[in-house]
Design a protein around this motif. Structure first.
Motif, PDB file in Angstrom:
ATOM      1  N   THR A 762      41.633  90.583  42.806  1.00  0.00           N
ATOM      2  CA  THR A 762      42.841  90.071  43.482  1.00  0.00           C
ATOM      3  C   THR A 762      43.912  91.147  43.574  1.00  0.00           C
ATOM      4  N   LEU A 763      44.106  91.881  42.468  1.00  0.00           N
ATOM      5  CA  LEU A 763      45.140  92.916  42.437  1.00  0.00           C
ATOM      6  C   LEU A 763      44.834  94.059  43.404  1.00  0.00           C
ATOM      7  N   LYS A 764      43.541  94.339  43.595  1.00  0.00           N
ATOM      8  CA  LYS A 764      43.164  95.435  44.494  1.00  0.00           C
ATOM      9  C   LYS A 764      43.279  95.039  45.964  1.00  0.00           C
ATOM     10  N   ASP A 766      45.647  93.973  48.630  1.00  0.00           N
ATOM     11  CA  ASP A 766      47.094  93.926  48.882  1.00  0.00           C
ATOM     12  C   ASP A 766      47.525  92.708  49.676  1.00  0.00           C
ATOM     13  N   VAL A 770      50.255  88.572  43.871  1.00  0.00           N
ATOM     14  CA  VAL A 770      49.923  88.922  42.496  1.00  0.00           C
ATOM     15  C   VAL A 770      49.976  87.667  41.625  1.00  0.00           C
ATOM     16  N   TYR A 772      50.808  86.606  38.680  1.00  0.00           N
ATOM     17  CA  TYR A 772      51.470  87.102  37.478  1.00  0.00           C
ATOM     18  C   TYR A 772      51.178  86.258  36.245  1.00  0.00           C
ATOM     19  N   VAL A 775      47.740  87.028  34.944  1.00  0.00           N
ATOM     20  CA  VAL A 775      47.660  88.398  34.423  1.00  0.00           C
ATOM     21  C   VAL A 775      48.296  88.478  33.038  1.00  0.00           C
ATOM     22  N   SER A 963      53.917  97.369  38.965  1.00  0.00           N
ATOM     23  CA  SER A 963      53.242  97.565  40.246  1.00  0.00           C
ATOM     24  C   SER A 963      51.805  97.084  40.089  1.00  0.00           C
ATOM     25  N   ARG A 964      51.129  96.899  41.211  1.00  0.00           N
ATOM     26  CA  ARG A 964      49.715  96.513  41.154  1.00  0.00           C
ATOM     27  C   ARG A 964      48.908  97.554  40.378  1.00  0.00           C
ATOM     28  N   GLU A 965      49.239  98.825  40.605  1.00  0.00           N
ATOM     29  CA  GLU A 965      48.492  99.894  39.936  1.00  0.00           C
ATOM     30  C   GLU A 965      48.682  99.808  38.414  1.00  0.00           C
ATOM     31  N   LEU A 967      49.366  97.095  36.657  1.00  0.00           N
ATOM     32  CA  LEU A 967      48.652  95.916  36.160  1.00  0.00           C
ATOM     33  C   LEU A 967      47.156  96.182  36.082  1.00  0.00           C
ATOM     34  N   ILE A 968      46.629  96.852  37.092  1.00  0.00           N
ATOM     35  CA  ILE A 968      45.200  97.192  37.088  1.00  0.00           C
ATOM     36  C   ILE A 968      44.889  98.095  35.899  1.00  0.00           C
TER      37      ILE A 968
END
Length: 973
Positions: A762-764, A766, A770, A772, A775, A963-965, A967-968
């Motif tokens: 999901t995070l990858k 865009d 997100v 949250y 996560v 950021s998504r990055e 979190l990943i």
């Protein structure tokens, strides 16, 4: 059904809506009150029911069922559709074009006039937007829809209508609107919906619908102010709108069928030219011939040159008081042709402007070279300021700027700026009033009248501080030595007389604390408030106690003083006062049997909590306090909370905020704290956002960071331990790493694989939002695995059956510290981890105490740890044991797990490394290798940039977003 006004008692008084979403307030006699919501948005296209009475339950309740019936009954007559297709929405849309004031930037105040009570609404410049003629319930609902306070039904607090409307607004936003908002951009629709006029129109629709009212126009003969008054069906005026000049014609055109000549004012304009072309044969509807003949004798040109003409002009309309009519100015026809002038005189004041506008002209031109030779001053060399008077209201000063061999008074600079004149002529050249060094000052003092006195300016003390902040090379001069000395000390942020430590203080102040005492007195004698933001452990409480004692001893101010703090800190304050300032007679006003009258009689210093303040503000605000202190003031950093509004309502000559973290998330929090302690200093929320929030927080503008730091520096005192280290024992911090055990490794990998794979996908992507909540749930689960497998296996009693790398490391540090005769403070955010620690210490026979949110005897727990030599370990949750207590008996601190908020972690450490500590403090922070804990540690170390750049020597704020990055990266293993 033209509006929801058809069922006034049942619907109008209890319903609120925004777009298609709707909320229903409970009945006054509801035994289980709750606000029910029906939310429509892109995620809930069919609508979702929720109710505040069902937060911890599943299913439906009577409030939801009632709201469903109301919604179903209105489905064919959706109120939002009727509202937006109606006259009030049209009126709001036009008014917004003339004045875009946001609801949050309005001032709403009740005034008592000879004609009766009114509610006056003003913009950020204190210009009146509208006024309500007080008519009880409908006016009360208007105030509540704008700034209202929560209701209380059967002991339960029900959110105010403005909070409910705000919730509906945010819940109804589209994904595109959220995305744009994250980029700092708002749609036109959002800007409209956040304006004051939109909320006024919404209120008017809710009260009158689109039909049950009349609109009466009017023009003030003195000022030319164009107004429209709303009158209800009983012919009682309810409110009056002040129409911005540039939209008067547009409003008249839009409301031509609703603005009759009710006051004898022919509201539809006639051409001005036609009035001057009227002849004796012209038939007139009104008996105006005599007035018109007088007007014609003077001529149209004379009329247009009248001094007060601009008062009565509304774009291309003009009001003629003699005739009481609106006239339309002649529209430009074909462009007229003029002969070229034989000679053009270029005024001296235009020369530098000519240079700026014509840099491209031929450099060889003789005229160009002559013009270019004129010097333009963009920087002044020095400022001379001469005080002529100094009183409570401010200072009368003469201010002169030096440019080369010439001087220019500040009065002339302000006058030029007000007149739109960019350049001021001197014998040596031209002063550019738009250069940054001068523009800041003219911007700052734009409301000062430079023509009131040609030489002297009357500046308030706050304006004087602002002026000094933006000025350099300021020299105080003048013949009056007393005024001169006063002004020098004022500009140096020093009290008029040195302040000695009070006799009633039973402990000695350190040097930096004496400076703090003098600074507090400077604020007090100049009628300012401020924020004391010293690092945790540097004795903010001691400085405040010394200040209050010195006011009692040296100024004969007996109080009562007021201290408001979190409930958990009340006993800490009481103990400190008893030990170090007993003559303050601290009295705790708290508990179910509290008596405010008794508190006022018993104590010179009243101690209470933010919760009690909120509940008892009606009693508290009736007392005038010389000084009010807000400890841990970051607890009320949100302007929209009840506690903040209650704090604003306190009647106090001086308000002081104490905090180690003036900014935890955003610069708006700093603004809120300044608005509480020093109202008006940082301007309106909108101006502050445009000038500082967006450039500093969103764009990383270092120049504006530095400017903001300068602006707030007089009223915020911040010292780090590192700056006063010679007066404190040392503190050594170590981050110790350890590997995961086999048990932990297996659990960690499985969690990432089973719960993390879907989240990573999901995070990858865009295009997907997100998740949250999911996560953070996974991150929390992984942190517990890093602590001890027993936490996620729900097997606390059998914790010894599992292996944990961190647990083994912890036991080593703990045993070594105890063996060396040291006391230890341990923090964990997980109650199950604290349970395991307790079991371990009991088993090995080590004396300990523990403090969590469930503990009721905080004072005795802390006292035992401090006084009992056999009590070697203090175990605390970070929330309960991290603020408001002294743990200086210890010299070792162990953070078993890392906290997202570095500021909270540092505050907890400072329970040990603080004023009163006589030994070096060793701090251990435990981190498992290769896990998210290592990444959290790295993120924490990066969180200090924003705060240190704005609030000098400040701690970091709470981690606001990832950021998504990021979190990943946190999930990946």
């Amino acid at each position: 059904m033209s509006s929801i006004n058809s069922n006034k008692n049942e619907i109008l008084s209890r319903i609120e809506f925004h777009r298609k979403s709707m909320a229903l307030l409970p009945l006054p006699d509801d035994k289980n009150p709750g606000v029910s919501f029906l939310i429509f948005n892109e995620d809930e296209p069919n609508g979702k029911f929720i109710c505040s009475c069902m937060l911890l339950k599943e299913g439906s309740c009577s409030h939801m069922q009632e709201l469903k019936k109301i919604f179903d009954s209105l489905s064919e007559h959706n109120p939002d559709t009727l509202f937006r297709n109606g006259i009030w929405y049209k009126i709001a849309s036009i008014l917004i074009e003339g004045n875009k004031t946001e609801l949050g930037n309005t001032g709403i105040k009740k005034l008592s006039l000879e004609t009766g009570n009114i509610i006056r609404v003003t913009d950020s410049k204190n210009s009146e937007l509208a006024r309500f003629f007080y008519t009880d319930k409908d006016t009360a609902r208007f105030v509540e829809r704008c700034i209202g306070k929560p209701q209380n039904i059967d002991g339960e607090s029900i959110p105010a209508r403005n909070v409910i409307l705000s919730n509906l607004y945010h819940q109804s936003m589209t994904k595109n609107e959220w995305l744009m908002l994250e980029q700092g951009v708002k749609t036109r629709g959002q800007m409209q919906e956040e304006s004051f006029w939109f909320r006024l129109a919404y209120h008017a629709y809710m009260e009158f619908g689109n039909e049950s009212f009349k609109l009466n126009p009017g023009i003030d003969n003195k000022t030319g102010l164009f107004t429209v008054t709303c009158v209800n069906r009983d012919s009682i005026p309810v409110f009056r709108i002040n129409v911005p000049r540039r939209v008067v014609k547009k409003l008249i055109t839009a409301l031509k069928d609703l603005l009759p000549n009710q006051h004898g004012l022919p509201i539809q304009p006639v051409p001005l030219k036609s009035i001057f072309n009227i002849t004796k044969d012209t038939e007139l509807d009104l008996d105006l011939r005599t007035d018109i003949e007088q007007l014609q004798k003077k001529g149209e040109a004379f009329f247009l040159k009248q001094k007060d003409f601009e008062h009565y002009k509304y774009d291309d309309l003009v009001y003629i008081p003699d005739l009481e009519i609106l006239a339309e100015l002649e529209k430009p026809g074909k462009e007229r042709k003029f002969r070229a002038p034989l000679k053009m005189n270029l005024k001296k004041s235009q020369v530098s402007g000519f240079i700026d506008d014509h840099d491209h002209i031929d450099e060889t031109s003789a005229v160009t070279q002559d013009i270019k030779a004129i010097e333009v001053f963009k920087e002044y060399e020095s400022i001379e300021i001469i005080p002529e008077a100094f009183d409570r209201e401010g200072c009368s000063v003469s201010v002169k700027y030096s440019f080369g061999k010439n001087e220019v008074s500040l009065n002339n600079i302000l006058k030029a700026a007000k007149d739109g004149q960019r350049y001021i002529e001197t014998d040596s050249g031209w002063v550019d009033t738009r250069s940054p060094s001068i523009l800041n000052i003219t911007d700052l003092l734009k409301d000062i009248d430079p023509e009131a006195d040609p030489e002297i300016l009357k500046l308030s003390r706050m304006d004087l501080v602002r002026f000094n902040t933006f000025s350099s090379n300021v020299n105080v001069a003048g013949d009056n030595k007393a005024y001169r000395d006063l002004l020098k000390k004022f500009l140096d942020l020093k009290p008029s007389k040195p302040v000695s430590a009070p006799e009633g203080l039973k402990s000695e102040l350190r040097e930096y604390q004496k400076l703090g005492l003098n600074w507090l007195h400077y604020l007090s004698e100049n009628f300012f408030g401020g924020l004391l933001c010293d690092d945790m452990g540097l004795g903010k409480t001691h400085q405040v106690m010394a200040f209050l004692l010195s006011m009692m001893e040296q100024q004969n101010i007996e109080g009562p003083f007021l201290v408001i703090c979190p409930t958990t800190v009340l006993s800490h304050w009481k103990a400190k006062i008893s030990d170090h300032a007993p003559s303050l007679k601290g009295f705790i006003y708290h508990g179910g049997d509290r008596n405010f009258s008794k508190a006022l009689k018993k104590g010179k210093l009243i101690l209470t909590s933010y919760g009690i303040l909120t509940r008892d503000i009606e009693k508290i605000k009736k007392v005038s306090f010389p000084v009010t202190v807000f400890d841990e003031v970051q607890h009320i950093k949100n302007k929209h909370t009840q506690a903040y509004h209650a704090a604003e309502d306190i009647d106090s000559e001086m308000k002081i905020g104490l905090t180690g973290t003036p900014i935890e998330n955003r610069l708006e929090e700093l603004k809120a704290l300044f608005d509480l302690t020093l109202p008006g200093y940082l301007g309106t929320d909108r101006d502050f956002s445009l000038k500082y929030v967006k450039p500093v927080q969103d764009q990383g503008n270092t120049d504006m960071q530095e400017e903001l730091a300068d602006v707030i520096s007089p009223f915020i005192l911040r010292r780090l331990k590192t700056s006063v280290l010679h007066e404190l024992p040392e503190k050594i911090e170590d981050i110790l790493s350890c590997p995961l055990s086999d048990d932990q490794l297996k659990l960690y990998k499985n969690a990432v694989k089973q719960q993390g794979t879907g989240l990573l996908n999901t995070l990858k992507n865009d295009s997907q939002p997100v998740p949250y909540i999911h996560v953070f749930a996974l991150l929390n689960y992984l942190k517990q695995i890093c602590n001890h497998p027993a936490l996620v296996e729900k097997s606390i009693m059998n914790y010894e059956d599992y292996e944990s790398g961190k647990w083994e490391l912890f036991k080593e540090i703990l045993n070594e510290s105890i063996d060396n005769g040291q006391k230890v403070v341990v923090y964990s955010q997980y109650l199950d981890m604290i349970d395991i620690m307790e079991r371990h210490l009991k088993k090995q026979g080590t004396g300990f105490v523990s403090l969590t949110g469930k503990s009721t005897n905080r004072g005795s727990i802390i006292k035992k740890f401090s006084d009992d030599e056999n009590c070697r370990v203090f175990i605390g949750s970070l929330k309960a044991g991290g603020v408001g207590i002294d743990l200086v008996a210890a010299s070792v601190v162990i953070h078993y797990d890392r906290w997202w908020n570095a500021a909270k972690e540092d505050q907890a450490t400072d329970r040990v490394h603080r004023f009163g500590q006589k030994r070096g403090v060793q701090v251990f922070k435990l981190v498992t290798e290769g896990t998210l804990e290592e990444k959290i540690s790295a993120i924490i170390s990066q969180k200090r940039d924003l705060m240190e750049s704005v609030v000098r020597e400040d701690d970091p704020g709470l981690l606001k977003s990832f950021s998504r990055e990021q979190l990943i990266d946190l999930i990946n293993f």
